[in-house]
Motif scaffolding. Structure first.
Motif, PDB file in Angstrom:
ATOM      1  N   LEU A 180       0.052   6.178  -4.105  1.00  0.00           N
ATOM      2  CA  LEU A 180       0.887   5.690  -3.015  1.00  0.00           C
ATOM      3  C   LEU A 180       1.190   4.210  -3.265  1.00  0.00           C
ATOM      4  N   GLY A 181       2.411   3.792  -2.962  1.00  0.00           N
ATOM      5  CA  GLY A 181       2.724   2.370  -3.132  1.00  0.00           C
ATOM      6  C   GLY A 181       4.130   2.055  -2.678  1.00  0.00           C
ATOM      7  N   GLY A 182       4.394   0.765  -2.467  1.00  0.00           N
ATOM      8  CA  GLY A 182       5.729   0.324  -2.086  1.00  0.00           C
ATOM      9  C   GLY A 182       6.003  -1.037  -2.676  1.00  0.00           C
TER      10      GLY A 182
ATOM     11  N   ALA B 228       0.815  -1.214   0.000  1.00  0.00           N
ATOM     12  CA  ALA B 228       0.000   0.000   0.000  1.00  0.00           C
ATOM     13  C   ALA B 228       0.851   1.268   0.000  1.00  0.00           C
ATOM     14  N   SER B 229       2.073   1.199   0.531  1.00  0.00           N
ATOM     15  CA  SER B 229       2.971   2.354   0.575  1.00  0.00           C
ATOM     16  C   SER B 229       4.394   1.829   0.768  1.00  0.00           C
ATOM     17  N   GLY B 230       5.354   2.731   0.683  1.00  0.00           N
ATOM     18  CA  GLY B 230       6.736   2.334   0.954  1.00  0.00           C
ATOM     19  C   GLY B 230       6.892   1.859   2.393  1.00  0.00           C
ATOM     20  N   LEU B 231       6.255   2.571   3.312  1.00  0.00           N
ATOM     21  CA  LEU B 231       6.380   2.168   4.717  1.00  0.00           C
ATOM     22  C   LEU B 231       5.636   0.860   4.994  1.00  0.00           C
ATOM     23  N   ALA B 232       4.579   0.569   4.241  1.00  0.00           N
ATOM     24  CA  ALA B 232       3.915  -0.734   4.384  1.00  0.00           C
ATOM     25  C   ALA B 232       4.866  -1.837   3.920  1.00  0.00           C
ATOM     26  N   ALA B 233       5.618  -1.582   2.846  1.00  0.00           N
ATOM     27  CA  ALA B 233       6.601  -2.559   2.359  1.00  0.00           C
ATOM     28  C   ALA B 233       7.678  -2.788   3.420  1.00  0.00           C
ATOM     29  N   GLU B 234       8.180  -1.694   4.003  1.00  0.00           N
ATOM     30  CA  GLU B 234       9.208  -1.822   5.044  1.00  0.00           C
ATOM     31  C   GLU B 234       8.653  -2.589   6.243  1.00  0.00           C
ATOM     32  N   THR B 235       7.420  -2.276   6.637  1.00  0.00           N
ATOM     33  CA  THR B 235       6.816  -2.953   7.789  1.00  0.00           C
ATOM     34  C   THR B 235       6.749  -4.456   7.541  1.00  0.00           C
TER      35      THR B 235
ATOM     36  N   ILE C 288      18.719   8.150   7.044  1.00  0.00           N
ATOM     37  CA  ILE C 288      17.736   7.516   6.161  1.00  0.00           C
ATOM     38  C   ILE C 288      16.417   8.266   6.231  1.00  0.00           C
ATOM     39  N   TYR C 289      15.467   7.815   5.430  1.00  0.00           N
ATOM     40  CA  TYR C 289      14.140   8.415   5.378  1.00  0.00           C
ATOM     41  C   TYR C 289      13.565   8.530   6.803  1.00  0.00           C
ATOM     42  N   GLY C 290      13.030   9.703   7.130  1.00  0.00           N
ATOM     43  CA  GLY C 290      12.543   9.955   8.486  1.00  0.00           C
ATOM     44  C   GLY C 290      11.484   8.957   8.942  1.00  0.00           C
TER      45      GLY C 290
ATOM     46  N   TYR D  74      11.421  -0.217  -2.093  1.00  0.00           N
ATOM     47  CA  TYR D  74      10.981   0.973  -2.820  1.00  0.00           C
ATOM     48  C   TYR D  74       9.743   1.601  -2.222  1.00  0.00           C
ATOM     49  N   SER D  75       9.738   2.927  -2.214  1.00  0.00           N
ATOM     50  CA  SER D  75       8.489   3.659  -2.185  1.00  0.00           C
ATOM     51  C   SER D  75       8.193   3.935  -3.654  1.00  0.00           C
ATOM     52  N   THR D  76       7.225   3.218  -4.231  1.00  0.00           N
ATOM     53  CA  THR D  76       6.886   3.449  -5.651  1.00  0.00           C
ATOM     54  C   THR D  76       6.123   4.762  -5.817  1.00  0.00           C
ATOM     55  N   THR D  77       5.722   5.341  -4.673  1.00  0.00           N
ATOM     56  CA  THR D  77       5.072   6.656  -4.648  1.00  0.00           C
ATOM     57  C   THR D  77       5.938   7.719  -5.314  1.00  0.00           C
ATOM     58  N   LYS D  78       7.247   7.535  -5.286  1.00  0.00           N
ATOM     59  CA  LYS D  78       8.176   8.566  -5.737  1.00  0.00           C
ATOM     60  C   LYS D  78       8.449   8.412  -7.240  1.00  0.00           C
ATOM     61  N   HIS D  79       9.706   8.169  -7.662  1.00  0.00           N
ATOM     62  CA  HIS D  79      10.006   8.175  -9.098  1.00  0.00           C
ATOM     63  C   HIS D  79       9.226   7.126  -9.883  1.00  0.00           C
TER      64      HIS D  79
ATOM     65  N   ILE E 208      20.055  -0.071   4.799  1.00  0.00           N
ATOM     66  CA  ILE E 208      20.745   1.163   4.427  1.00  0.00           C
ATOM     67  C   ILE E 208      19.964   1.912   3.349  1.00  0.00           C
ATOM     68  N   GLU E 209      20.337   3.148   3.161  1.00  0.00           N
ATOM     69  CA  GLU E 209      19.750   3.945   2.084  1.00  0.00           C
ATOM     70  C   GLU E 209      20.872   4.755   1.452  1.00  0.00           C
ATOM     71  N   THR E 210      20.976   4.701   0.136  1.00  0.00           N
ATOM     72  CA  THR E 210      22.009   5.464  -0.560  1.00  0.00           C
ATOM     73  C   THR E 210      21.512   5.889  -1.932  1.00  0.00           C
TER      74      THR E 210
ATOM     75  N   VAL F  48      18.436  -2.545   0.899  1.00  0.00           N
ATOM     76  CA  VAL F  48      18.791  -1.192   0.458  1.00  0.00           C
ATOM     77  C   VAL F  48      17.521  -0.473   0.020  1.00  0.00           C
ATOM     78  N   ASP F  49      17.257   0.673   0.623  1.00  0.00           N
ATOM     79  CA  ASP F  49      16.150   1.521   0.170  1.00  0.00           C
ATOM     80  C   ASP F  49      16.636   2.240  -1.083  1.00  0.00           C
ATOM     81  N   ASN F  50      16.101   1.815  -2.245  1.00  0.00           N
ATOM     82  CA  ASN F  50      16.584   2.302  -3.548  1.00  0.00           C
ATOM     83  C   ASN F  50      15.602   3.283  -4.185  1.00  0.00           C
TER      84      ASN F  50
HETATM   85  C1  LIG Z   1       8.812   8.277   0.749  1.00  0.00           C
HETATM   86  C2  LIG Z   1       9.874   7.348   1.136  1.00  0.00           C
HETATM   87  C3  LIG Z   1       9.604   6.183   1.873  1.00  0.00           C
HETATM   88  C4  LIG Z   1       8.208   5.860   2.383  1.00  0.00           C
HETATM   89  O1  LIG Z   1       7.326   5.637   1.324  1.00  0.00           O
HETATM   90  P1  LIG Z   1       5.751   5.950   1.400  1.00  0.00           P
HETATM   91  O2  LIG Z   1       5.280   5.457   0.074  1.00  0.00           O
HETATM   92  O3  LIG Z   1       5.576   7.418   1.601  1.00  0.00           O
HETATM   93  O4  LIG Z   1       5.226   5.154   2.552  1.00  0.00           O
HETATM   94  C5  LIG Z   1      10.648   5.349   2.162  1.00  0.00           C
HETATM   95  N1  LIG Z   1      11.913   5.616   1.757  1.00  0.00           N
HETATM   96  C6  LIG Z   1      12.207   6.725   1.052  1.00  0.00           C
HETATM   97  C7  LIG Z   1      13.608   6.981   0.646  1.00  0.00           C
HETATM   98  C8  LIG Z   1      11.207   7.625   0.718  1.00  0.00           C
HETATM   99  O5  LIG Z   1      11.529   8.727   0.025  1.00  0.00           O
END
Ligand SMILES: *Cc1c(COP(=O)(O)O)cnc(C)c1O
Length: 426
Positions: free
Chosen positions: A230-232, A97-104, A123-125, A217-222, A166-168, A195-197
Motif C-alpha cells: 500500500l502506498g501513495g 502510507a496509501s493513496g488516500l493518505a496522500a490525498e488527505t 472519480i475514485y470512490g 498517486y496511489s502507488t498501490t496500483k500500477h 480531477i481524475e482522468t 490530477v489523480d494519475n
Molecule cells: C486506489 C485508488 C486511490 C486510493 O489509493 P489507496 O492506496 O487505496 O489508498 C486513489 N485514486 C485512485 C484512482 C485509485 O485507484
C-alpha cells in the motif's frame, strides 16, 4: 515520434528538461531503474537498502545531519521519492502510507474550514467518501462536476475555491478530462489543479507538463504493480507546497513504511515495461469485447469508436491507453453477476494495475459508498464490470472472458424467457 532517455544529475532530483508535447513518448525505463543515481557510480549496493530503523543517532546536542525519526523521513522512502519525482521532472515526491493518505495530506495542506474544492464527479470512490464524509463535516465544501466539460469546472469555481481535483481517465467509466483545458481555467482563477494519475502513471500521462500543479498517486496500483504494498505519493514542482505537504505528513503521521517503499522501488523498475504490455493486451481485449454480441457496451480509450478518441491520442503518450477496460454484458445486473462468478483466470478483487488480471464490480465494491444518483449519473450501472488486464497470455484472458460471457448470456436468455412467459399472451 521523438523519444529521449534522460537521467537526472546525481541526487538533484530534477532532470531539468522543459515541457514537451503530450503526445511524445518518453522512454522512462532508465529513470524507473536508476532514479537520480549517478550512472557513473561505481560502488554501493544495486538494490535500495531497506532501512528498518525508527530513529537515528544525533552527532551532538542539537546536531543531526541525516534523518532523525522515520515519521519525518527514511532513506528507503527517500529513494522512492527521488524516482517518482524524476519520472516527472520534479523534485523528490512526498510518499504516504496509501493513496488516500496522500490525498488527505494534500487536502489538509490546501483547504481549511470555509474553503471549497471543485472535484470531478466520476472519480475514485474513496476520494468522494473523503470529501463527503470527512472533509464536509469539517466545513470544507466540494462541488462535484463533470470535468469532461471544462465549462462546468469554470462555472463551479467561486472565491472560496482553493483546489480543483480531477481524475482522468475517470474510474471506472474511463471518460477523459482535457487536463490542459482545465489547467488554463484553474490558472486563470489562481486555483491549484491536482490530477489523480493513478491509472496511467507518468509513463503515459504527464499532468505537470500539461499545466497541472500536482500529480496524485496511489502507488498501490500500477507503480508497485505486484499487489504487495500500500502506498501513495504527491508529485509537484511547487517547492513551498511540497514543504507544506511534508509538514502535514510529519504532523499527522501518515508517511509510507520503509518496507512498502522497498517493495515499491522494486516494482517501479518494470513500470514502463508492464504498462506497455498491459496497454497492448487491454486493447486486444477491448477489441474482442467490442466485436462480441453478448456485450452491451465497452469503454476503452484506444478503441476507434471511443467518443473522445482525439483527446486520448493527444493526451496519452506512445499510443498507449492503460490496462483498464470496462464493459457491460447484455442482461444488466444479473448477467454481470453471472459473468463475474463464471470466470476462472480473471480474479474478482478490489484492485487495479497489478501483474495478474483482476475484475471488479464497481457498484457493489469500489463505488458502494458513492450515492446511487451520483453513481448512475456518471454511468456506473449495476451491470458494469471493470477489468484490469495483467500479464497473462492475452488469448487466455479472452478465453476466460468468453466463458464468463456464456454464463452471462444464459442468465440474460432465461430472464427474457421469464419476462415473455409473464407477458400477456393475446
Ligand atoms: C486506489 C485508488 C486511490 C486510493 O489509493 P489507496 O492506496 O487505496 O489508498 C486513489 N485514486 C485512485 C484512482 C485509485 O485507484
Amino acid at each position: 515520434m521523438s523519444r529521449s532517455i534522460e537521467l537526472g544529475a546525481g541526487g538533484k532530483g530534477v532532470s531539468g528538461s522543459g515541457a514537451r508535447g503530450p503526445g511524445e513518448a518518453r522512454v522512462s525505463g532508465t529513470i524507473a531503474l536508476h532514479g537520480t543515481r549517478d550512472p557513473a557510480r561505481r560502488s554501493g549496493p544495486l538494490v535500495v537498502p531497506l532501512v528498518q530503523s525508527t530513529s537515528w543517532a544525533h552527532s551532538a546536542v542539537g546536531r543531526c545531519d541525516g534523518p532523525t525519526y522515520a515519521r519525518v523521513g527514511n532513506p528507503t522512502v527517500d529513494e522512492l521519492e527521488r524516482v517518482l519525482g524524476a519520472l516527472e521532472d520534479a523534485p523528490p515526491a512526498a510518499c504516504f502510507a496509501s493513496g488516500l493518505a496522500a490525498e488527505t495530506a494534500l487536502f489538509l495542506a490546501l483547504l481549511r474550514a470555509g474553503d471549497h474544492a471543485v472535484v470531478g464527479e466520476a472519480i475514485y470512490g474513496g476520494t468522494v467518501r473523503l470529501f463527503r464524509q470527512v472533509l464536509g463535516p469539517l466545513g470544507i465544501g466540494a462541488t462535484f462536476v463533470d470535468t469532461s466539460d471544462p465549462g462546468q469546472v469554470a462555472a463551479a469555481i467561486n472565491p472560496r475555491t482553493k483546489l480543483v481535483f480531477i481524475e482522468t481517465p475517470a474510474n471506472p467509466t474511463l471518460r477523459l478530462t482535457d487536463i490542459a483545458a482545465i489547467a488554463r481555467i484553474a490558472r486563470f482563477a489562481r486555483v491549484p489543479l491536482a490530477v489523480d494519475n493513478t491509472f496511467l502513471t507518468a509513463v503515459i500521462q504527464r499532468p505537470l507538463d500539461l499545466g497541472a500543479d500536482i500529480s496524485v498517486y496511489s502507488t498501490t496500483k500500477h507503480i508497485d504493480g505486484h499487489s504487495s504494498a500500500l502506498g501513495g505519493a504527491i508529485v509537484t514542482r511547487d517547492e513551498p507546497l511540497l514543504e507544506r505537504i511534508r509538514f502535514v505528513r510529519k504532523a499527522t503521521g501518515n508517511i509510507q513504511a520503509p518496507f512498502n517503499a522497498f517493495l515499491t522501488t522494486r516494482g517501479i523498475k518494470t513500470l514502463p515495461l508492464r504498462i506497455r504490455a498491459q496497454s497492448e493486451a487491454a486493447l486486444g481485449v477491448a477489441r474482442a469485447l467490442a466485436d462480441d454480441d453478448r456485450v452491451e457496451r465497452v469503454h476503452y480509450p484506444g478503441l476507434p469508436g471511443f467518443p473522445q478518441a482525439a483527446l486520448a491520442a493527444k493526451q496519452h503518450a506512445g499510443g498507449l491507453h492503460g490496462g483498464v477496460v470496462t464493459f457491460e454484458p447484455r442482461g444488466g445486473a444479473e448477467a454481470g453477476r453471472a459473468l463475474l462468478d463464471g470466470l476462472a483466470l480473471c480474479t474478482l478483487a478490489e484492485h487495479v494495475g497489478s501483474v495478474e488480471t483482476l475484475i471488479t464490480h464497481p457498484a457493489t465494491m469500489t463505488h458502494a459508498d458513492v450515492p446511487v444518483d451520483q453513481r448512475l449519473r456518471v454511468g456506473i450501472t449495476d451491470g458494469l464490470v471493470r477489468l484490469s488486464v495483467g500479464l497473462e497470455d492475452p488469448a487466455q484472458i479472452i478465453a476466460d472472458l468468453d466463458r464468463g460471457l456464456d454464463a452471462a448470456a444464459a442468465v440474460a436468455a432465461s430472464a427474457e424467457k421469464g419476462a415473455a412467459a409473464c407477458a400477456p399472451t393475446n
